[in-house]
Design a protein around this motif. Structure first.
Motif, PDB file in Angstrom:
ATOM      1  N   LYS A 104       2.159   7.773   4.614  1.00  0.00           N
ATOM      2  CA  LYS A 104       1.428   7.925   5.862  1.00  0.00           C
ATOM      3  C   LYS A 104       0.006   7.430   5.676  1.00  0.00           C
ATOM      4  CE  LYS A 104       1.367  11.219   9.601  1.00  0.00           C
ATOM      5  NZ  LYS A 104       2.442  11.062  10.546  1.00  0.00           N
ATOM      6  N   LEU A 105      -0.493   6.742   6.692  1.00  0.00           N
ATOM      7  CA  LEU A 105      -1.852   6.233   6.665  1.00  0.00           C
ATOM      8  C   LEU A 105      -2.594   6.791   7.868  1.00  0.00           C
ATOM      9  CD1 LEU A 105      -0.737   2.595   5.909  1.00  0.00           C
ATOM     10  CD2 LEU A 105      -2.093   4.000   4.358  1.00  0.00           C
ATOM     11  N   PRO A 106      -3.896   7.080   7.728  1.00  0.00           N
ATOM     12  CA  PRO A 106      -4.620   7.736   8.820  1.00  0.00           C
ATOM     13  C   PRO A 106      -5.148   6.783   9.886  1.00  0.00           C
ATOM     14  CG  PRO A 106      -6.054   7.488   6.943  1.00  0.00           C
ATOM     15  CD  PRO A 106      -4.731   6.902   6.538  1.00  0.00           C
ATOM     16  N   THR A 107      -4.762   5.513   9.797  1.00  0.00           N
ATOM     17  CA  THR A 107      -5.449   4.443  10.525  1.00  0.00           C
ATOM     18  C   THR A 107      -5.522   4.630  12.038  1.00  0.00           C
ATOM     19  OG1 THR A 107      -4.460   3.090   8.827  1.00  0.00           O
ATOM     20  CG2 THR A 107      -5.596   1.951  10.604  1.00  0.00           C
ATOM     21  N   ALA A 148       0.830  -1.210   0.000  1.00  0.00           N
ATOM     22  CA  ALA A 148       0.000   0.000   0.000  1.00  0.00           C
ATOM     23  C   ALA A 148       0.863   1.259   0.000  1.00  0.00           C
ATOM     24  CB  ALA A 148      -0.940   0.002   1.209  1.00  0.00           C
ATOM     25  N   ARG A 153      -5.132   7.416  13.844  1.00  0.00           N
ATOM     26  CA  ARG A 153      -5.244   8.809  14.254  1.00  0.00           C
ATOM     27  C   ARG A 153      -5.881   8.917  15.636  1.00  0.00           C
ATOM     28  NH1 ARG A 153      -8.265  12.958  11.097  1.00  0.00           N
ATOM     29  NH2 ARG A 153      -9.692  11.218  10.994  1.00  0.00           N
ATOM     30  N   ARG A 170       4.981   5.506  -2.940  1.00  0.00           N
ATOM     31  CA  ARG A 170       4.181   6.683  -2.621  1.00  0.00           C
ATOM     32  C   ARG A 170       5.032   7.825  -2.117  1.00  0.00           C
ATOM     33  NH1 ARG A 170      -1.105   4.942   0.614  1.00  0.00           N
ATOM     34  NH2 ARG A 170      -0.572   6.861   1.656  1.00  0.00           N
ATOM     35  N   VAL A 213       3.605  10.224  -0.142  1.00  0.00           N
ATOM     36  CA  VAL A 213       3.114  10.407   1.226  1.00  0.00           C
ATOM     37  C   VAL A 213       3.065   9.051   1.898  1.00  0.00           C
ATOM     38  CG1 VAL A 213       1.237  11.317   2.626  1.00  0.00           C
ATOM     39  CG2 VAL A 213       1.679  12.273   0.367  1.00  0.00           C
ATOM     40  N   LEU A 246       1.371   5.363  10.840  1.00  0.00           N
ATOM     41  CA  LEU A 246      -0.051   5.043  11.018  1.00  0.00           C
ATOM     42  C   LEU A 246      -0.794   6.208  11.677  1.00  0.00           C
ATOM     43  CD1 LEU A 246       0.313   1.335  12.169  1.00  0.00           C
ATOM     44  CD2 LEU A 246      -0.812   2.123  10.089  1.00  0.00           C
TER      45      LEU A 246
END
Lengths: 207, 306
Positions: B37-40, B29, B42, B33, B35, B68
């Protein structure tokens, strides 16, 4: 990708004994996929500069939302290739890590994310999913796309739109509009995942 | 998955495979990329509670949590209330009162993470406790082996060196055997633990005898800080009998890989030319560590609280 040659053979058409007739049979699903493929070709052609040799399809990326959006996107690509002779890029984007309801359930397994080599920057991305319901999956997919690049435009193709939107989201290509109540559930089965093609409407809400 | 990750034995085969698969999905994933970073996660808070020095593990956990989108607090015992005599329990309760959802702990005492897990409501991840376990290192090693060789079942892994003091060795023995690999330990008799007879491993004292049948050679660090007794006569003798040099590397099967958890003592347990060779996965291991730790944090914190 090895799609076009191995489209599923027509699966058994009779519904499970005693069950209600399917909303869409295997033949209906095939027809709907063909129709959306034609619509995608037309739209791409009308949006591309006159005389573009590929009919604007080189610009197009079909991005499936797992689980069942992914095989749908591959089928659409195979049909577009069959009708127009042009290969279109296909990818999948797993939205699990972008969901807004992660804390409402046990932890979910992730699925594949795979984008074509050329990426999505400056291209027309068509998100593909099986059922459009609350719109929250699509919102998560839009968030994921934003992290993956900057498409020229994003559109949405779904096999079934069952209404009950919770967000201001609509589909650009719809296989079938199905009025439902919230207590019903729409189940899409695809050969690649479930062994046969059919769409069922059943009583009793599910996950 | 259980609520905590305290030792490799917390993971059955299905859980361990889930962690490795999840790490692979996260890696794909994020591949290519801009970015990363994943918002998972937050709004979740992860505390890195480090009582022992560490570079790669702490940075790796910090990066994993930040990618994350969790908030990260780094706590090292030096320069904190611990030097005023605050106990582990009080420190942990203080951190939890400030709203931590997970505590990643490294401690010089074996078993400290287990104690901690009894006191706090959030998840506890063992990042190395004494000479006991270091489960995320074993997970990233297993991930690296699977990535390079395509499988774990039936893979022959040789672990060489200071097994007695090595938490990396302990965690790898349990995790790799859970995942179907065949583990052989090679060490001087003085550096094997007493209970090794009950472990699911073979034991050898002769490195040359096992190399030709190895798919993976994992070199353990000679832990100078724990060499408080005469475990072997001299560094040179250790290196000659148990070090991996170019001559020994040449005996390995063609697709075999060489691993090291780091930090390396070049010239001691591993020769520089081996560490820098194409067989070496040492740099891959560090990169994979971030993906694997993201997977662990996601699986522990990503769902509904119980």
């Amino acid at each position: 990708m090895t799609m076009s040659s191995e489209l599923p053979a027509p699966p058994p058409t009779e519904p499970a004994a005693g069950g209600p007739p399917p909303l869409l049979s295997a033949d209906d699903v095939a027809r709907v996929v063909d129709r959306i493929a034609h619509q995608l070709i037309e739209r791409a052609a009308s949006a591309s500069p006159a005389g573009a040799s590929d009919g604007g399809l080189a610009d197009l990326v079909l991005v499936g939302i797992p689980t069942r959006g992914a095989p749908l996107a591959r089928r659409l690509a195979a049909r577009i290739e069959a009708f127009s002779g042009t290969t279109v890029d296909v990818g999948t984007v797993d939205i699990t890590l972008y969901r807004d309801d992660l804390r409402l359930r046990g932890v979910r397994a992730l699925e594949d994310t795979r984008l074509p080599e050329a990426g999505v920057d400056g291209r027309l991305v068509v998100l593909v999913d099986d059922v459009l319901f609350s719109g929250r999956s699509v919102r998560a997919a839009l968030d994921a796309l934003r992290d993956l690049g900057r498409p020229r435009a994003v559109q949405l193709a779904v096999l079934v739109d069952r209404g009950h939107r919770e967000l201001p989201i609509r589909a650009d290509y719809v296989g079938k509009n199905v009025p439902t109540s919230r207590t019903q559930s729409v189940k899409v089965h695809l050969a690649e995942v479930d062994g046969l093609d059919e769409v069922l409407l059943t009583e009793g809400a599910d996950a | 998955m259980k609520r905590h990750l305290l030792e490799a034995a917390d993971l059955d085969r299905a859980d361990a495979t889930l962690v490795l698969d999840t790490a692979g999905q996260i890696e794909s994933a994020l591949a290519g990329r801009e970015v990363k970073k994943l918002p998972t996660l937050r709004g979740r808070t992860v505390v890195n509670l480090f009582y022992e020095d560490s570079t790669r593990t702490r940075i790796s956990f910090e990066l994993a949590a930040k990618r994350l989108s969790a908030d990260v607090i780094n706590f090292s015992a030096k320069g904190s209330s611990v030097s005023k005599g605050e106990s582990l329990k009080d420190t942990a309760l203080t951190l939890e009162a400030m709203g931590s959802d997970a505590i990643v702990i490294r401690h010089q005492a074996s078993g400290a993470p287990h104690r901690l897990a009894q006191w706090v409501k959030g998840s506890v991840v063992n990042a190395g406790d004494g000479t006991h376990e270091h489960p995320t290192q074993a997970l990233l090693d297993a991930y690296t082996i699977r990535q390079r060789l395509g499988r774990l079942d039936g893979v022959r892994v040789v672990l060489v060196g200071d097994v007695l003091h090595s938490r990396v060795a302990r965690s790898n023995v349990w995790l790799l055997s859970t995942l179907g690999a065949e583990v052989t330990l090679v060490a001087p008799p003085t550096l094997l633990p007493v209970g090794v007879g009950s472990w699911p491993v073979q034991v050898s004292y002769d490195l040359d005898a096992v190399l030709s049948k190895a798919d993976v050679v994992m070199m353990l660090r000679v832990q100078a800080e724990r060499m408080n007794a005469s475990f072997f006569p001299s560094a040179r003798e250790y290196s000659r009998r148990y070090g991996l040099d170019a001559r020994r590397m040449a005996v390995l099967p063609d697709d075999a890989i060489v691993m090291h958890p780091g930090p390396m003592n070049r010239g001691m347990e591993i020769a520089a030319e081996v560490a820098d060779s194409a067989r070496s996965t040492i740099v891959d291991q560090v990169g994979n560590g971030v993906s694997v730790r993201m997977a662990v944090l996601y699986l522990l914190l990503g769902g509904a609280p119980e």
